[in-house]
Scaffold this active site. Sequence first.
Site, PDB file in Angstrom:
ATOM      1  N   SER A   9       0.913  -1.235  -0.045  1.00 26.76           N
ATOM      2  CA  SER A   9       0.089   0.065   0.035  1.00 26.76           C
ATOM      3  C   SER A   9       0.940   1.327   0.015  1.00 26.76           C
ATOM      4  O   SER A   9       1.580   1.599   0.866  1.00 26.76           O
ATOM      5  CB  SER A   9      -1.051  -0.108   1.180  1.00 26.76           C
ATOM      6  OG  SER A   9      -1.438   1.211   1.638  1.00 26.76           O
ATOM      7  N   HIS A  56      -1.079  -1.100  -4.243  1.00 25.30           N
ATOM      8  CA  HIS A  56      -2.388  -1.164  -3.375  1.00 25.30           C
ATOM      9  C   HIS A  56      -2.545   0.618  -3.476  1.00 25.30           C
ATOM     10  O   HIS A  56      -1.664   1.056  -2.627  1.00 25.30           O
ATOM     11  CB  HIS A  56      -2.539  -1.963  -2.228  1.00 25.30           C
ATOM     12  CG  HIS A  56      -3.735  -1.707  -1.418  1.00 25.30           C
ATOM     13  ND1 HIS A  56      -4.956  -2.582  -1.817  1.00 25.30           N
ATOM     14  CD2 HIS A  56      -4.273  -0.927  -0.373  1.00 25.30           C
ATOM     15  CE1 HIS A  56      -5.884  -2.092  -1.095  1.00 25.30           C
ATOM     16  NE2 HIS A  56      -5.676  -1.416  -0.330  1.00 25.30           N
ATOM     17  N   ASP A  96      -4.784   3.392  -1.732  1.00 23.99           N
ATOM     18  CA  ASP A  96      -5.847   3.727  -0.773  1.00 23.99           C
ATOM     19  C   ASP A  96      -6.544   5.207  -0.942  1.00 23.99           C
ATOM     20  O   ASP A  96      -5.952   6.147  -0.578  1.00 23.99           O
ATOM     21  CB  ASP A  96      -5.363   3.665   0.692  1.00 23.99           C
ATOM     22  CG  ASP A  96      -4.891   2.260   1.042  1.00 23.99           C
ATOM     23  OD1 ASP A  96      -5.990   1.273   0.969  1.00 23.99           O
ATOM     24  OD2 ASP A  96      -3.850   1.850   1.561  1.00 23.99           O
ATOM     25  N   MET A 150      -9.180   7.852   0.167  1.00 24.73           N
ATOM     26  CA  MET A 150      -9.745   8.218   1.304  1.00 24.73           C
ATOM     27  C   MET A 150     -10.710   9.651   1.317  1.00 24.73           C
ATOM     28  O   MET A 150      -9.859  10.617   0.802  1.00 24.73           O
ATOM     29  CB  MET A 150      -9.365   8.230   2.588  1.00 24.73           C
ATOM     30  CG  MET A 150      -8.597   7.049   2.726  1.00 24.73           C
ATOM     31  SD  MET A 150      -7.263   6.997   4.405  1.00 24.73           S
ATOM     32  CE  MET A 150      -6.536   5.338   4.360  1.00 24.73           C
ATOM     33  N   HIS A 154      -8.206   0.790  -3.883  1.00 23.56           N
ATOM     34  CA  HIS A 154      -9.113   0.516  -2.592  1.00 23.56           C
ATOM     35  C   HIS A 154     -10.000   1.739  -2.459  1.00 23.56           C
ATOM     36  O   HIS A 154      -9.346   2.914  -1.802  1.00 23.56           O
ATOM     37  CB  HIS A 154      -8.453   0.165  -1.680  1.00 23.56           C
ATOM     38  CG  HIS A 154      -9.016  -0.293  -0.264  1.00 23.56           C
ATOM     39  ND1 HIS A 154      -8.444  -0.411   1.088  1.00 23.56           N
ATOM     40  CD2 HIS A 154     -10.560  -0.337  -0.089  1.00 23.56           C
ATOM     41  CE1 HIS A 154      -9.185  -0.768   1.932  1.00 23.56           C
ATOM     42  NE2 HIS A 154     -10.585  -0.540   1.371  1.00 23.56           N
ATOM     43  N   MET A 186     -12.273   4.129  -0.047  1.00 27.38           N
ATOM     44  CA  MET A 186     -12.891   4.446   1.018  1.00 27.38           C
ATOM     45  C   MET A 186     -13.608   5.437   1.123  1.00 27.38           C
ATOM     46  O   MET A 186     -13.124   6.514   1.765  1.00 27.38           O
ATOM     47  CB  MET A 186     -11.540   4.191   2.134  1.00 27.38           C
ATOM     48  CG  MET A 186     -11.013   2.788   2.548  1.00 27.38           C
ATOM     49  SD  MET A 186      -9.575   2.712   3.443  1.00 27.38           S
ATOM     50  CE  MET A 186      -8.582   2.992   2.030  1.00 27.38           C
ATOM     51  N   MET A 211     -11.113  -6.258   5.608  1.00 29.50           N
ATOM     52  CA  MET A 211     -10.260  -5.407   6.552  1.00 29.50           C
ATOM     53  C   MET A 211      -9.925  -6.013   7.779  1.00 29.50           C
ATOM     54  O   MET A 211     -10.776  -6.422   8.478  1.00 29.50           O
ATOM     55  CB  MET A 211     -11.058  -3.842   6.593  1.00 29.50           C
ATOM     56  CG  MET A 211     -11.288  -3.074   5.443  1.00 29.50           C
ATOM     57  SD  MET A 211      -9.773  -2.789   4.600  1.00 29.50           S
ATOM     58  CE  MET A 211      -8.941  -1.916   6.006  1.00 29.50           C
ATOM     59  N   GLY A 235      -8.871   3.792   7.330  1.00 33.54           N
ATOM     60  CA  GLY A 235      -8.387   5.043   7.504  1.00 33.54           C
ATOM     61  C   GLY A 235      -6.887   5.438   7.826  1.00 33.54           C
ATOM     62  O   GLY A 235      -6.593   6.156   7.363  1.00 33.54           O
ATOM     63  N   GLY A 286      -2.633   3.667   8.137  1.00 32.25           N
ATOM     64  CA  GLY A 286      -1.683   2.478   8.119  1.00 32.25           C
ATOM     65  C   GLY A 286      -1.221   2.444   9.657  1.00 32.25           C
ATOM     66  O   GLY A 286      -1.669   3.215  10.353  1.00 32.25           O
ATOM     67  N   ASP A 315      -6.238  -6.858   4.373  1.00 30.88           N
ATOM     68  CA  ASP A 315      -5.768  -5.478   4.330  1.00 30.88           C
ATOM     69  C   ASP A 315      -5.718  -4.901   5.723  1.00 30.88           C
ATOM     70  O   ASP A 315      -6.928  -4.806   6.369  1.00 30.88           O
ATOM     71  CB  ASP A 315      -6.409  -4.610   3.356  1.00 30.88           C
ATOM     72  CG  ASP A 315      -5.887  -3.058   3.427  1.00 30.88           C
ATOM     73  OD1 ASP A 315      -4.885  -2.682   3.777  1.00 30.88           O
ATOM     74  OD2 ASP A 315      -6.585  -2.384   2.795  1.00 30.88           O
ATOM     75  N   GLY A 325       1.192  -2.218   3.912  1.00 27.04           N
ATOM     76  CA  GLY A 325       1.708  -0.776   3.790  1.00 27.04           C
ATOM     77  C   GLY A 325       2.945  -0.621   4.737  1.00 27.04           C
ATOM     78  O   GLY A 325       4.429  -0.485   4.059  1.00 27.04           O
TER      79      GLY A 325
HETATM   80  C1  DX5 Z   1      -6.174   1.249   5.743  1.00 29.01           C
HETATM   81  C2  DX5 Z   1      -5.613   0.749   4.480  1.00 29.01           C
HETATM   82  C3  DX5 Z   1      -4.871   0.050   4.216  1.00 29.01           C
HETATM   83  C4  DX5 Z   1      -3.399   0.533   4.855  1.00 29.01           C
HETATM   84  C5  DX5 Z   1      -2.428  -0.846   5.300  1.00 29.01           C
HETATM   85  O1  DX5 Z   1      -7.311   2.084   5.779  1.00 29.01           O
HETATM   86  O2  DX5 Z   1      -6.668   0.431   3.663  1.00 29.01           O
HETATM   87  O3  DX5 Z   1      -4.525  -0.338   3.138  1.00 29.01           O
HETATM   88  O4  DX5 Z   1      -2.569   1.156   4.195  1.00 29.01           O
HETATM   89  O5  DX5 Z   1      -1.554  -0.120   5.988  1.00 29.01           O
HETATM   90  P1  DX5 Z   1      -0.666  -1.216   7.159  1.00 29.01           P
HETATM   91  O6  DX5 Z   1      -0.234  -2.335   6.359  1.00 29.01           O
HETATM   92  O7  DX5 Z   1       0.548  -0.310   7.704  1.00 29.01           O
HETATM   93  O8  DX5 Z   1      -1.561  -1.817   8.247  1.00 29.01           O
HETATM   94 ZN    ZN Z   2      -6.412  -0.549   1.795  1.00 28.14          ZN
END
Ligand code: DX5
Ligand code: ZN
Length: 217
Positions: free
Chosen positions: A7, A32, A34, A36, A65, A67, A138, A143, A145, A176, A198
């Site tokens: 990510s 990936h 993200d 938001m 992805h 969100m 999830m 929201g 990482g 994820d 991520g």
């Molecule tokens: C969270 C994201 C993830 C995030 C994962 O909302 O959808 O993709 O970046 O990050 P890590 O691997 O650090 O949990």
């Molecule tokens: Zn994600």
Amino acid sequence: MVKISPSVLSADFCRLSAEVEDIRRGGAEYVHVDVMDGIFVPNISIGLPVVESLRKATDMFLDVHLMIDRPHRYVERFCAAGADLVTVHAEADQPQDLFACIETIKAQGKKVGMSVKPKTPAEVLLPYLPQLDLVLVMTVEPGFGGQRFMHDMLPKIERLRRFINEQNPGCELEVDGGVDPVTAPLCKQAGANVLVAGSAVFKHADRAEAIRAIRQA
Ligand code: DX5
Ligand code: ZN
């Protein structure tokens, strides 16, 4: 073999194309992305212009992805921006609009995924499953990482693996949130075949080593 989808939320956005090149050389299968909106989740990240730039910078598979609230308003534009797969959240739209998302994404020749937040039961995805290319579980509240993996999501991953095997065996099962060399084997055992990571990739100086560690764990 499991696929790794780092990510870029945890990457250095000032040098995004170099970061992506790093994970490509490191053997990652997907990128990936993200997205938001500050409404569906309490954070704002990146959007259409960044997907467009990534599309020009790499031929890697862009795993986008969303969100965002009511994603049916934007899925066509994310396809046009260059996403290879667009994942929407089951909680983010009305059922008829989720079906419309699936139709729109497929009509653009792209793959379609649907995701569930930790509190949403696996069964919510059943009406859509026959049409999906990917299911995303999830394992943190979406929201941010760098959060801790929620072990109590493992039965949900197992349950979705069973549904997928029975109803749509070609569908991918992605996990994820909080995936690292310690939690990756648990996800694989539960039936996941795509792992998003991520911080475990981008906070590691040697991305190839980080990817290898997650894949082989
Ligand atoms: C969270 C994201 C993830 C995030 C994962 O909302 O959808 O993709 O970046 O990050 P890590 O691997 O650090 O949990
Ligand atoms: Zn994600």
